[in-house]
Design an enzyme around this catalytic site. Structure first.
Site, PDB file in Angstrom:
ATOM      1  N   HIS A   9     -29.790  28.478  -6.432  1.00  0.00           N
ATOM      2  CA  HIS A   9     -29.867  29.555  -5.456  1.00  0.00           C
ATOM      3  C   HIS A   9     -30.980  30.505  -5.866  1.00  0.00           C
ATOM      4  CE1 HIS A   9     -28.701  32.843  -2.827  1.00  0.00           C
ATOM      5  NE2 HIS A   9     -28.043  31.928  -2.133  1.00  0.00           N
ATOM      6  N   ASP A  44     -22.534  25.749  -0.520  1.00  0.00           N
ATOM      7  CA  ASP A  44     -22.532  24.498   0.244  1.00  0.00           C
ATOM      8  C   ASP A  44     -22.000  23.305  -0.536  1.00  0.00           C
ATOM      9  OD1 ASP A  44     -23.558  25.483   2.665  1.00  0.00           O
ATOM     10  OD2 ASP A  44     -25.542  25.627   1.759  1.00  0.00           O
TER      11      ASP A  44
HETATM   12  N1  CMC Z   1     -31.910  20.208  -8.083  1.00  0.00           N
HETATM   13  C1  CMC Z   1     -32.844  20.025  -9.068  1.00  0.00           C
HETATM   14  N2  CMC Z   1     -33.673  20.999  -9.489  1.00  0.00           N
HETATM   15  C2  CMC Z   1     -33.576  22.193  -8.900  1.00  0.00           C
HETATM   16  C3  CMC Z   1     -32.641  22.452  -7.868  1.00  0.00           C
HETATM   17  C4  CMC Z   1     -31.785  21.407  -7.464  1.00  0.00           C
HETATM   18  N3  CMC Z   1     -30.884  21.598  -6.499  1.00  0.00           N
HETATM   19  N4  CMC Z   1     -32.772  23.735  -7.444  1.00  0.00           N
HETATM   20  C5  CMC Z   1     -33.753  24.253  -8.183  1.00  0.00           C
HETATM   21  N5  CMC Z   1     -34.239  23.345  -9.055  1.00  0.00           N
HETATM   22  C6  CMC Z   1     -35.283  23.565 -10.087  1.00  0.00           C
HETATM   23  C7  CMC Z   1     -36.690  23.547  -9.459  1.00  0.00           C
HETATM   24  O1  CMC Z   1     -37.228  22.256  -9.452  1.00  0.00           O
HETATM   25  C8  CMC Z   1     -37.413  24.495 -10.361  1.00  0.00           C
HETATM   26  O2  CMC Z   1     -37.706  23.822 -11.568  1.00  0.00           O
HETATM   27  P1  CMC Z   1     -39.074  24.167 -12.381  1.00  0.00           P
HETATM   28  O3  CMC Z   1     -38.924  25.580 -12.822  1.00  0.00           O
HETATM   29  O4  CMC Z   1     -39.093  23.173 -13.482  1.00  0.00           O
HETATM   30  O5  CMC Z   1     -40.194  23.977 -11.395  1.00  0.00           O
HETATM   31  C9  CMC Z   1     -36.370  25.561 -10.695  1.00  0.00           C
HETATM   32  O6  CMC Z   1     -35.106  24.887 -10.596  1.00  0.00           O
HETATM   33  C10 CMC Z   1     -36.369  26.769  -9.749  1.00  0.00           C
HETATM   34  O7  CMC Z   1     -36.231  26.279  -8.439  1.00  0.00           O
HETATM   35  P2  CMC Z   1     -36.998  26.859  -7.176  1.00  0.00           P
HETATM   36  O8  CMC Z   1     -37.154  25.790  -6.164  1.00  0.00           O
HETATM   37  O9  CMC Z   1     -38.233  27.583  -7.619  1.00  0.00           O
HETATM   38  O10 CMC Z   1     -35.952  27.944  -6.670  1.00  0.00           O
HETATM   39  P3  CMC Z   1     -35.890  28.624  -5.261  1.00  0.00           P
HETATM   40  O11 CMC Z   1     -35.235  29.928  -5.464  1.00  0.00           O
HETATM   41  O12 CMC Z   1     -37.224  28.631  -4.601  1.00  0.00           O
HETATM   42  O13 CMC Z   1     -34.950  27.643  -4.399  1.00  0.00           O
HETATM   43  C11 CMC Z   1     -33.017  26.629  -3.484  1.00  0.00           C
HETATM   44  C12 CMC Z   1     -33.592  27.853  -4.191  1.00  0.00           C
HETATM   45  C13 CMC Z   1     -31.601  26.949  -3.032  1.00  0.00           C
HETATM   46  C14 CMC Z   1     -33.855  26.338  -2.229  1.00  0.00           C
HETATM   47  C15 CMC Z   1     -33.031  25.425  -4.438  1.00  0.00           C
HETATM   48  O14 CMC Z   1     -32.213  25.691  -5.556  1.00  0.00           O
HETATM   49  C16 CMC Z   1     -32.605  24.126  -3.762  1.00  0.00           C
HETATM   50  O15 CMC Z   1     -33.425  23.457  -3.132  1.00  0.00           O
HETATM   51  N6  CMC Z   1     -31.266  23.764  -3.844  1.00  0.00           N
HETATM   52  C17 CMC Z   1     -30.760  22.603  -3.146  1.00  0.00           C
HETATM   53  C18 CMC Z   1     -30.515  22.952  -1.689  1.00  0.00           C
HETATM   54  C19 CMC Z   1     -29.300  23.824  -1.509  1.00  0.00           C
HETATM   55  O16 CMC Z   1     -28.241  23.580  -2.058  1.00  0.00           O
HETATM   56  N7  CMC Z   1     -29.450  24.863  -0.665  1.00  0.00           N
HETATM   57  C20 CMC Z   1     -28.366  25.787  -0.323  1.00  0.00           C
HETATM   58  C21 CMC Z   1     -28.607  27.165  -0.816  1.00  0.00           C
HETATM   59  S1  CMC Z   1     -27.179  28.244  -0.753  1.00  0.00           S
HETATM   60  C22 CMC Z   1     -26.720  28.368   0.894  1.00  0.00           C
HETATM   61  C23 CMC Z   1     -27.749  28.832   1.856  1.00  0.00           C
HETATM   62  O17 CMC Z   1     -28.691  29.529   1.533  1.00  0.00           O
HETATM   63  O18 CMC Z   1     -27.622  28.477   2.999  1.00  0.00           O
END
Ligand code: CMC
Length: 435
Positions: free
Chosen positions: A308, A366
């Site tokens: 998140h 989720d």
């Molecule tokens: N699986 C594997 N690696 C992950 C994941 C994941 N689900 N989420 C984040 N990371 C890693 C990412 O690759 C990055 O690694 P590095 O620092 O080595 O590059 C690090 O963690 C930080 O991730 P980010 O993408 O920069 O974080 P963000 O804040 O931009 O993204 C997120 C947040 C929710 C989009 C992301 O965690 C994700 O894609 N999660 C899976 C989708 C999901 O479950 N979404 C629902 C969110 S909660 C409900 C809602 O908002 O509706």
């Protein structure tokens, strides 16, 4: 003494600016940079809004380090245990919990705005039966503005109130119809003697040829999930609603844009993606293969329902839903649900893995919600629709707050331009024919 300015100096010119620091009731101080470009000639760069507050708000507060979520100051755990979705909707819209009379009036108003204009029904027939229900939702919801002209004047408080009630009340009817269309069953009219979630279950699962009894466990489970999904501060879909609303677009159009943003798998579409992922993993013996894929930077696979932007702790909503899964599955006699067992194992392995620990990646809301939806008989492609029904309350409350904010202006971000420099037009016959 609190420091309430921040001085920024441009070392190349020696020019400096003292920027005011705003403080909310809770949360970190916020530097007000509205004068920054005009006085210093710099834009700020913050893709994804990692350090930028886009508005002032008094609705929802999140402390991501401690896993805290408050609606109008009330901890989500207390609301989940003691409140109802309709009471939470009132709280979101009007700022305080209702007294008995206010609750009665509000529930009555929501119950009596549940029908949709009969002509709207024909819109569904324009969609092929295999259309994703979220695609149908965007179209049908957006078209509400073509029907309800007496609630479109956003400068009139009575119009805004009426539009707010209509959007919250009609959303379950629109959602249930998108499901009925996908399964080829007749639409079921709302029954205003039922509660909000009971009515949604009734419109989704009853058929004219059979009696249908609402399962109180299912109704309460849905109500609880809806409380948890009602609002979540300035997330992508809410920010989309505000951005659309900043141009004075009508509220039905704004909320429709929110539905579109919610659909993405990084946001509300994650609940559907989690179930698809669990299905693909299939068995606990495959968990390590999928964790390796999630950690591999050359693989686009991510562990859905994990991570998140704000929470660096367990998402408090996920904690509540996980507990609820135990309870609901037990009551419905599915205690050994294979998807729940697989999800618990997956969570356990991920939380003990260095990659996930180092990045503070925990299950989000989720991760477990789809497991409950599934046992309630809600098909996977309707999960994000369920999220949209609940989040409508947050979108509407945030839109109402935005419209009444004296600071509100059209949202207009800037950019770093990295395209071609200025150049002269070349006539077609003079252009290089090799490229
Ligand atoms: N699986 C594997 N690696 C992950 C994941 C994941 N689900 N989420 C984040 N990371 C890693 C990412 O690759 C990055 O690694 P590095 O620092 O080595 O590059 C690090 O963690 C930080 O991730 P980010 O993408 O920069 O974080 P963000 O804040 O931009 O993204 C997120 C947040 C929710 C989009 C992301 O965690 C994700 O894609 N999660 C899976 C989708 C999901 O479950 N979404 C629902 C969110 S909660 C409900 C809602 O908002 O509706």
């Amino acid at each position: 003494m609190k420091k309430d300015t921040l001085t920024i100096k441009d070392n190349s010119t020696g020019k400096s600016i003292e920027l005011p620091v705003r403080r909310g009731t809770l949360g970190p101080p916020v530097v007000d940079i509205t004068r920054f470009y005009r006085e210093m000639g710099f834009f700020t760069f913050d893709p994804g809004f990692l350090s930028t507050a886009s508005c002032r708000s008094g609705i929802t507060y999140i402390d991501g380090d401690d896993g805290v979520l408050l609606y109008r100051g009330y901890p989500i755990e207390q609301l989940a245990e003691k409140s109802t979705f309709i009471e939470v909707a009132y709280l979101m819209l009007y700022g305080d919990l209702p007294n008995a009379k206010q609750m009665d009036t509000f529930s009555h108003l929501i119950r009596t705005h549940t029908m949709i204009n009969e002509s709207l029904k024909s819109f569904y027939n324009g969609f092929y039966h295999d259309a994703h229900p979220m695609a149908v939702m965007v179209g049908v919801f957006g078209s509400l503005s073509a029907f309800y002209h007496d609630s479109l004047d956003i400068r009139d408080a009575d119009h805004r109130d009426l539009a707010a009630l209509r959007m919250i009340a009609k959303m379950p009817t629109i959602a249930a119809a998108s499901y009925k269309h996908s399964v080829g069953e007749p639409f079921v009219y709302p029954k205003n003697s039922l509660g909000y979630c009971g009515n949604l279950l009734h419109m989704m699962f009853s058929v004219p040829s059979e009696d249908y009894e609402i399962d109180p466990i299912a109704e309460r489970a849905l109500d609880l999930i809806f409380i948890l999904h009602a609002d979540h501060e300035q997330n992508a879909s809410t920010s989309t609603v505000r951005l659309a609303g900043s141009s004075s677009a009508n509220p039905f159009a704004c909320v429709s844009s929110g539905i579109t943003a919610l659909w993405g798998p990084a946001h509300g579409g994650a609940n559907e993606a989690v179930l698809n992922m669990l299905e693909e993993i299939g068995d606990a013996k495959n968990i390590s293969t999928y964790l390796d894929k999630a950690k591999d930077k050359n693989d686009s696979f991510r562990l859905m329902g994990f991570g998140h932007r704000i929470y660096r702790e367990y998402d408090p909503r996920a904690k509540i839903i996980r507990e609820m899964c135990h309870e609901v599955l037990k009551k419905l006699g599915n205690e050994n649900d294979p998807f729940f067992e697989l999800a618990l194992k997956l969570e356990d392995v991920a939380l003990n893995d260095d990659y996930f620990k180092e990045r503070s990646l925990y299950p989000n809301v989720d991760f477990y919600s789809g497991i409950i939806y599934r046992v309630l008989g809600i098909p996977t492609n309707m999960f994000t629709v369920m999220f949209a029904v609940a989040r409508t309350v947050g979108w509407v409350a945030q839109w109402m707050e935005m419209i009444s904010d004296p600071d509100q202006r059209i949202a207009r971000p800037r950019q770093i331009y990295e395209g071609a420099g200025i150049r002269d037009y070349v006539p077609l016959d003079k252009r290089n024919s090799d490229t």
